[in-house]
Design an enzyme around this catalytic site. Structure first.
Site, PDB file in Angstrom:
ATOM      1  N   GLY A  89       0.823  -1.200   0.000  1.00  0.00           N
ATOM      2  CA  GLY A  89       0.000   0.000   0.000  1.00  0.00           C
ATOM      3  C   GLY A  89       0.857   1.250   0.000  1.00  0.00           C
ATOM      4  CG  LEU A  90       2.193   3.184   3.056  1.00  0.00           C
ATOM      5  CD1 LEU A  90       3.541   3.016   3.721  1.00  0.00           C
ATOM      6  CD2 LEU A  90       1.451   4.336   3.691  1.00  0.00           C
ATOM      7  CB  CYS A  91       1.138   3.630  -3.837  1.00  0.00           C
ATOM      8  SG  CYS A  91       0.300   2.066  -3.755  1.00  0.00           S
ATOM      9  N   GLY A  92      -1.155   6.148  -2.360  1.00  0.00           N
ATOM     10  CA  GLY A  92      -2.272   7.000  -2.708  1.00  0.00           C
ATOM     11  C   GLY A  92      -3.474   6.190  -3.162  1.00  0.00           C
ATOM     12  CG  PHE A  94      -1.506   2.235  -7.645  1.00  0.00           C
ATOM     13  CD1 PHE A  94      -1.232   2.574  -8.953  1.00  0.00           C
ATOM     14  CD2 PHE A  94      -1.335   0.923  -7.237  1.00  0.00           C
ATOM     15  CE1 PHE A  94      -0.784   1.621  -9.837  1.00  0.00           C
ATOM     16  CE2 PHE A  94      -0.892  -0.031  -8.122  1.00  0.00           C
ATOM     17  CZ  PHE A  94      -0.616   0.319  -9.426  1.00  0.00           C
TER      18      PHE A  94
END
Lengths: 301, 140
Positions: A89-92, A94
């Site tokens: 995760g941690l990709c907005g 996406f």
């Protein structure tokens, strides 16, 4: 009002968060460059293969006995969605934007009375889709090398798709992935791979080849034979489309993460500024208060 | 200057070559064929072997391809290779290493699928070794 100690702890925690996000941003940026190069390097092959296949398809179209990968099974009952997401995760937005598109598509197809099956590539998508469509997920692929996407990996997914197709598990297969446009813009793309359709994605970069359109209707000779070439070319094409989807997706993921982490870093900076201001004000107020206490104490004597 | 045809060699990873050439000889499944300018349009599968690129009446480059597809039109010849290696750039040691790796793979294969893949890899490595030694002789 929070005590000075609490504020200090808060500030230092936000500072370390900022360090992490800015490191992640840096990592994503360097991966992005590599991923973008890989995605761009894979485009010529996919485009030329598509051109070849379109020519072939045009000449075989309408003939009886065309391979099902090209002509379809004749039915349009079971749809397979291959949902490509990231493992982390941690990709907005996406992952959620892919999942949203996939979910939308599933509901749409169901409303048309069709059966939908899902094949998840990437852990994040599976986790979310499992909540709603647990019974429809027929397979998951998770492994994603740290060095980015290899063709072998794409081939494994493609082989699985082909095997299922041969076993008659579905009639139409669509890939759902994010097409990379720039670090801040990724486009969710649904691309049908079985039966073969020239993809809209392949057409943006074909300006240079526009002049060859007249050739498309040229009569080809085939060695060894039309059928033999098609039998080779079609499965390969599925592999290439998957490969390309994965590459584009990987580049998009890195782009999205870079942007998200850039924002996070900036927000953390702002937060630190605000917290420091509050901290200083509180400190000042406390000093003033103490002074007043001392002075009024002295006056009372 | 003689008439040229546009030659493109692409592998899934990248576009290896895109330049005008006088003639290319491609190892088709049904036998090698030369593509000259104004060649009749054709599509062919490619077997593992060597592509010879002719410029100025001589072989200018030799590239090993691990199979794929070729499309020839009057003004173009496109080869979609599964893998392509410039024979001038690969050393005998690398070829040996690959042969060795393929042999190991054959030994380690457990099920029929792995076995088939390993045999394919081995056949490829052998074809590459032959092509490399042939190229070395041609240079000597």
């Amino acid at each position: 009002m929070a005590s000075l100690k609490d504020l200090r702890a808060r500030i230092s925690s936000v500072k370390s968060t900022r360090k992490i996000t800015s490191a992640m941003k840096m990592v994503a940026a360097s991966r992005l460059r590599r991923a973008q190069e890989a995605a761009e390097a894979a485009r010529p092959y996919a485009q030329r293969m598509e051109r070849m296949l379109s020519n072939l398809a045009a000449s075989v179209a309408g003939q009886a006995g065309a391979p099902p990968l090209l002509a379809g099974t004749g039915a349009d009952k079971v749809h397979l969605l291959v949902v490509m997401t990231a493992n982390r995760g941690l990709c907005g937005g996406f992952n959620s934007s892919i999942v949203r598109a996939a979910r939308h598509r599933v509901l749409e197809l169901r409303a048309q009375g069709k059966t939908v099956k899902l094949l998840c590539v990437g852990r994040k998508g599976r986790d979310v889709l499992k909540r709603e469509f647990a019974d429809d997920i027929i397979g998951t692929f998770e492994e994603q090398g740290s060095k980015g996407i290899t063709y072998t990996e794409a081939d494994r997914v493609a082989q699985d798709i082909l095997r299922r197709f041969e076993a008659g598990e579905f009639d139409t297969c669509t890939l759902v992935y994010n097409r990379f446009r720039s670090a801040i813009s990724q486009i969710v793309t649904l691309q049908q791979v079985v039966p073969f359709l020239p993809s809209p994605a392949g057409n943006d970069n074909q300006g240079a080849h526009g002049g060859h359109e007249a050739e498309a209707h040229a009569l080809y000779e085939y060695e060894p034979s039309e059928e033999a070439i098609l039998a080779d070319l079609l499965p390969k094409c599925v592999g290439i489309q998957v490969y390309r989807g994965l590459l584009e997706n990987y580049a998009s993921e890195q782009g999205a993460r870079m942007t998200a982490m850039d924002n996070a870093t900036r927000n953390a900076g702002e937060m630190i500024k605000k917290l420091t201001l509050t901290y200083n004000r509180t400190r000042q107020a406390q000093i003033t208060k103490e002074l007043i206490e001392i002075i009024s104490g002295a006056e009372a004597l | 200057m003689a008439a040229t045809t546009e030659f493109e060699l692409v592998s899934p990873g990248r576009l290896l070559l895109s330049e005008p050439v006088e003639m290319v000889v491609v190892p088709g499944t049904d036998g090698d064929f030369g593509a000259l300018p104004q060649h009749a349009p054709m599509l062919s599968t490619v077997r593992p072997g060597v592509i010879n690129i002719y410029k100025g009446g001589r072989v200018a480059r030799r590239l090993f391809v691990a199979g794929g597809f070729a499309e020839v039109t009057q003004e173009r010849c496109t080869v979609l290779a599964d893998e392509a290696i410039d024979l001038a750039e690969i050393t005998p040691a690398e070829v040996q290493q690959r042969l060795q790796a393929a042999d190991d793979q054959v030994k380690e294969a457990r099920n029929p699928e792995e076995k088939a893949a390993a045999d394919r890899a081995r056949g490829l490595a052998q074809a590459l070794a032959e092509a490399a030694s042939a190229a070395a002789h041609a240079h000597a």
